[in-house]
Design an enzyme around this catalytic site. Structure first.
Site, PDB file in Angstrom:
ATOM      1  N   CYS A   1      -4.228  -1.592  -2.095  1.00 21.43           N
ATOM      2  CA  CYS A   1      -4.497  -0.153  -2.287  1.00 21.43           C
ATOM      3  C   CYS A   1      -5.310   0.027  -3.731  1.00 21.43           C
ATOM      4  O   CYS A   1      -4.779  -0.585  -4.745  1.00 21.43           O
ATOM      5  CB  CYS A   1      -3.133   0.377  -2.625  1.00 21.43           C
ATOM      6  SG  CYS A   1      -3.034   2.397  -3.199  1.00 21.43           S
ATOM      7  N   ASN A   2      -6.524   0.537  -3.519  1.00 18.98           N
ATOM      8  CA  ASN A   2      -7.238   0.940  -4.643  1.00 18.98           C
ATOM      9  C   ASN A   2      -6.896   1.733  -5.740  1.00 18.98           C
ATOM     10  O   ASN A   2      -6.808   1.512  -6.812  1.00 18.98           O
ATOM     11  CB  ASN A   2      -8.510   1.418  -4.173  1.00 18.98           C
ATOM     12  CG  ASN A   2      -9.514   0.363  -3.475  1.00 18.98           C
ATOM     13  OD1 ASN A   2     -10.262  -0.217  -3.935  1.00 18.98           O
ATOM     14  ND2 ASN A   2      -9.310   0.401  -1.916  1.00 18.98           N
ATOM     15  N   THR A   3      -5.909   2.702  -5.239  1.00 12.65           N
ATOM     16  CA  THR A   3      -5.434   3.694  -6.073  1.00 12.65           C
ATOM     17  C   THR A   3      -4.480   3.236  -6.919  1.00 12.65           C
ATOM     18  O   THR A   3      -4.529   3.311  -8.236  1.00 12.65           O
ATOM     19  CB  THR A   3      -4.963   4.979  -5.316  1.00 12.65           C
ATOM     20  OG1 THR A   3      -5.781   5.440  -4.366  1.00 12.65           O
ATOM     21  CG2 THR A   3      -4.493   5.829  -6.328  1.00 12.65           C
TER      22      THR A   3
ATOM     23  N   GLU B   1      -2.812   9.061   7.909  1.00 16.80           N
ATOM     24  CA  GLU B   1      -1.286   8.917   7.817  1.00 16.80           C
ATOM     25  C   GLU B   1      -0.463   9.903   8.783  1.00 16.80           C
ATOM     26  O   GLU B   1       0.353   9.418   9.497  1.00 16.80           O
ATOM     27  CB  GLU B   1      -0.688   9.177   6.430  1.00 16.80           C
ATOM     28  CG  GLU B   1      -0.954   8.293   5.466  1.00 16.80           C
ATOM     29  CD  GLU B   1      -0.301   7.105   5.588  1.00 16.80           C
ATOM     30  OE1 GLU B   1       0.937   6.983   5.860  1.00 16.80           O
ATOM     31  OE2 GLU B   1      -0.856   5.910   5.355  1.00 16.80           O
TER      32      GLU B   1
ATOM     33  N   GLY C   1      -3.409   9.001  -3.680  1.00 17.77           N
ATOM     34  CA  GLY C   1      -4.680   9.476  -4.586  1.00 17.77           C
ATOM     35  C   GLY C   1      -4.714  10.769  -4.931  1.00 17.77           C
ATOM     36  O   GLY C   1      -5.639  11.254  -5.671  1.00 17.77           O
TER      37      GLY C   1
ATOM     38  N   CYS D   1     -11.260   2.627  -0.639  1.00 15.75           N
ATOM     39  CA  CYS D   1      -9.809   3.125  -0.111  1.00 15.75           C
ATOM     40  C   CYS D   1      -9.633   2.156   1.127  1.00 15.75           C
ATOM     41  O   CYS D   1     -10.203   2.170   2.138  1.00 15.75           O
ATOM     42  CB  CYS D   1      -9.618   4.432   0.129  1.00 15.75           C
ATOM     43  SG  CYS D   1      -8.099   4.799   0.685  1.00 15.75           S
ATOM     44  N   THR D   2      -8.417   1.708   0.993  1.00 16.84           N
ATOM     45  CA  THR D   2      -8.109   0.790   2.275  1.00 16.84           C
ATOM     46  C   THR D   2      -7.818   1.299   3.499  1.00 16.84           C
ATOM     47  O   THR D   2      -7.752   0.852   4.581  1.00 16.84           O
ATOM     48  CB  THR D   2      -6.967  -0.288   1.891  1.00 16.84           C
ATOM     49  OG1 THR D   2      -5.724   0.260   1.417  1.00 16.84           O
ATOM     50  CG2 THR D   2      -7.346  -1.289   0.811  1.00 16.84           C
ATOM     51  N   HIS D   3      -7.582   2.492   3.439  1.00 21.72           N
ATOM     52  CA  HIS D   3      -7.300   3.424   4.693  1.00 21.72           C
ATOM     53  C   HIS D   3      -8.745   3.769   5.380  1.00 21.72           C
ATOM     54  O   HIS D   3      -8.934   4.013   6.617  1.00 21.72           O
ATOM     55  CB  HIS D   3      -6.866   4.799   4.445  1.00 21.72           C
ATOM     56  CG  HIS D   3      -5.399   4.865   4.086  1.00 21.72           C
ATOM     57  ND1 HIS D   3      -4.726   4.527   2.913  1.00 21.72           N
ATOM     58  CD2 HIS D   3      -4.253   5.540   4.789  1.00 21.72           C
ATOM     59  CE1 HIS D   3      -3.335   4.878   2.991  1.00 21.72           C
ATOM     60  NE2 HIS D   3      -3.150   5.258   4.263  1.00 21.72           N
TER      61      HIS D   3
ATOM     62  N   ASP E   1       0.956  -1.123   0.057  1.00 22.61           N
ATOM     63  CA  ASP E   1      -0.036   0.012  -0.087  1.00 22.61           C
ATOM     64  C   ASP E   1       0.919   1.167   0.138  1.00 22.61           C
ATOM     65  O   ASP E   1       1.923   1.058   0.256  1.00 22.61           O
ATOM     66  CB  ASP E   1      -0.819   0.016   1.087  1.00 22.61           C
ATOM     67  CG  ASP E   1      -2.032   1.268   1.248  1.00 22.61           C
ATOM     68  OD1 ASP E   1      -2.364   1.498   0.154  1.00 22.61           O
ATOM     69  OD2 ASP E   1      -1.991   1.749   2.274  1.00 22.61           O
ATOM     70  N   SER E   2       0.302   2.400  -0.098  1.00 18.71           N
ATOM     71  CA  SER E   2       0.982   3.531  -0.359  1.00 18.71           C
ATOM     72  C   SER E   2       1.388   3.963   1.246  1.00 18.71           C
ATOM     73  O   SER E   2       2.284   4.527   1.344  1.00 18.71           O
ATOM     74  CB  SER E   2       0.122   4.779  -0.694  1.00 18.71           C
ATOM     75  OG  SER E   2      -1.075   4.722  -0.159  1.00 18.71           O
TER      76      SER E   2
HETATM   77  N1  DGL Z   1      -5.062   3.013   0.749  1.00 20.96           N
HETATM   78  C1  DGL Z   1      -5.017   3.535  -0.673  1.00 20.96           C
HETATM   79  C2  DGL Z   1      -6.280   3.209  -1.492  1.00 20.96           C
HETATM   80  O1  DGL Z   1      -6.785   2.149  -1.102  1.00 20.96           O
HETATM   81  C3  DGL Z   1      -4.836   5.169  -0.389  1.00 20.96           C
HETATM   82  C4  DGL Z   1      -4.218   5.779  -1.284  1.00 20.96           C
HETATM   83  C5  DGL Z   1      -3.529   6.909  -1.134  1.00 20.96           C
HETATM   84  O2  DGL Z   1      -2.421   6.971  -0.844  1.00 20.96           O
HETATM   85  O3  DGL Z   1      -4.246   8.365  -1.383  1.00 20.96           O
HETATM   86  O4  DGL Z   1      -6.398   3.816  -2.543  1.00 20.96           O
END
Ligand code: DGL
Length: 269
Positions: free
Chosen positions: A70-72, A162, A40, A194-196, A7-8
């Site tokens: 991470c969806n992005t 974050e 994102g 978004c996984t966050h 993930d990011s």
């Molecule tokens: N967890 C990422 C997602 O699922 C976050 C992306 C980001 O860093 O903006 O999209």
């Protein structure tokens, strides 16, 4: 032997946690590209390059299978990486499809033509880059017809998480839900795309109301991974378990420990 989870930043921990609970015998190597989070707000080429660098680093450490938690990254990089050709014996999987299969009431790998499903009004909460990609709508259209998706780009939420500023994150969630409801007053279902966002799931549910079914990816992705590993037992790889970050390892460890409520120690990449 470890499966790579990327993930990011900290969001992929929501997927990792579910995967560890579902597959306690499997080791995982988590990679947070914290130095470049959030993704994102970046353009698709930038997200592709960063994602490719991280995935290659996990492959180089022996993780033959990497989950883009991470969806992005899944929206901007997954298809492009797969179409560009993967090295022999290496695989990369994203997080959209298990969620969309759940929403469209499908079993894994059911590729029958799109059909009508129970939900018709769906709210999608995701990063600006994921919303701009329209990847969710594209994947959903392969499986379901007649579903109206209203997307809300949730600027700022990943940054606040974050930074560990949960008061700001909560205020932003409320204002993004309000903005969504102005466009779609009565969604039947909401996707945390978004996984966050599962770290704020209670806040999303409270703002949406108890009658809205909230879908988040952790358990769904964990189940899909369990199924994949049953069919491909050779994909467990050779890497060691652990937590890696491109950012400040001490800071990232503190935040991860706070979110998962257990001691998590990151190392620098
Ligand atoms: N967890 C990422 C997602 O699922 C976050 C992306 C980001 O860093 O903006 O999209």
């Amino acid at each position: 032997m470890a499966v790579g989870v990327f993930d990011s930043g900290l969001g992929g921990l929501t997927v990792l946690q579910a995967a560890q609970a579902r597959l306690p015998e499997v080791d995982f190597l988590y990679y947070a590209d914290s130095a470049h989070a959030p993704y994102g707000v970046r353009d698709a080429d930038d997200v592709f390059e960063l994602t490719q660098t991280a995935v290659r680093a996990l492959w180089a450490r022996g993780c033959d299978l990497v989950i883009l938690a991470c969806n992005t990254a899944s929206a901007a990089a997954l298809r492009r990486m797969q179409e560009g050709g993967l090295p022999a014996g290496k695989r990369v999987l994203g997080v959209f499809v298990p969620l969309i299969e759940a929403l469209s009431e499908r079993q894994w790998g059911d590729n029958s033509p799109p059909r009508e499903v129970a939900v018709q009004h769906v709210a999608l909460f995701a990063t600006p880059a994921t919303v701009a990609s329209r990847a969710f709508q594209r994947e959903l259209a392969f499986r379901a017809i007649g579903v109206d998706v209203e997307a809300q780009a949730c600027g700022g939420v990943v940054d606040a998480i974050e930074e560990g500023d949960m008061i700001l994150a909560e205020a932003l969630v409320r204002s993004h839900v309000d903005a969504l409801k102005r466009k779609m007053p009565q969604p039947q279902a909401a996707i945390l795309g978004c996984t966050h966002y599962p770290l704020m799931e209670a806040e999303f549910q409270a703002a949406l109301g108890a009658d809205v079914k909230v879908y988040s990816q952790g358990a769904l992705v964990a189940e899909a991974l369990a199924d994949y590993l049953t069919r491909h037992p050779g994909m467990l790889g050779t890497g060691d378990r652990g937590y890696l970050t491109t950012g400040d390892a001490g800071r990232v460890s503190d935040r991860a420990t706070q979110f998962l409520r257990r001691q998590i120690s990151f190392d620098g990449v």
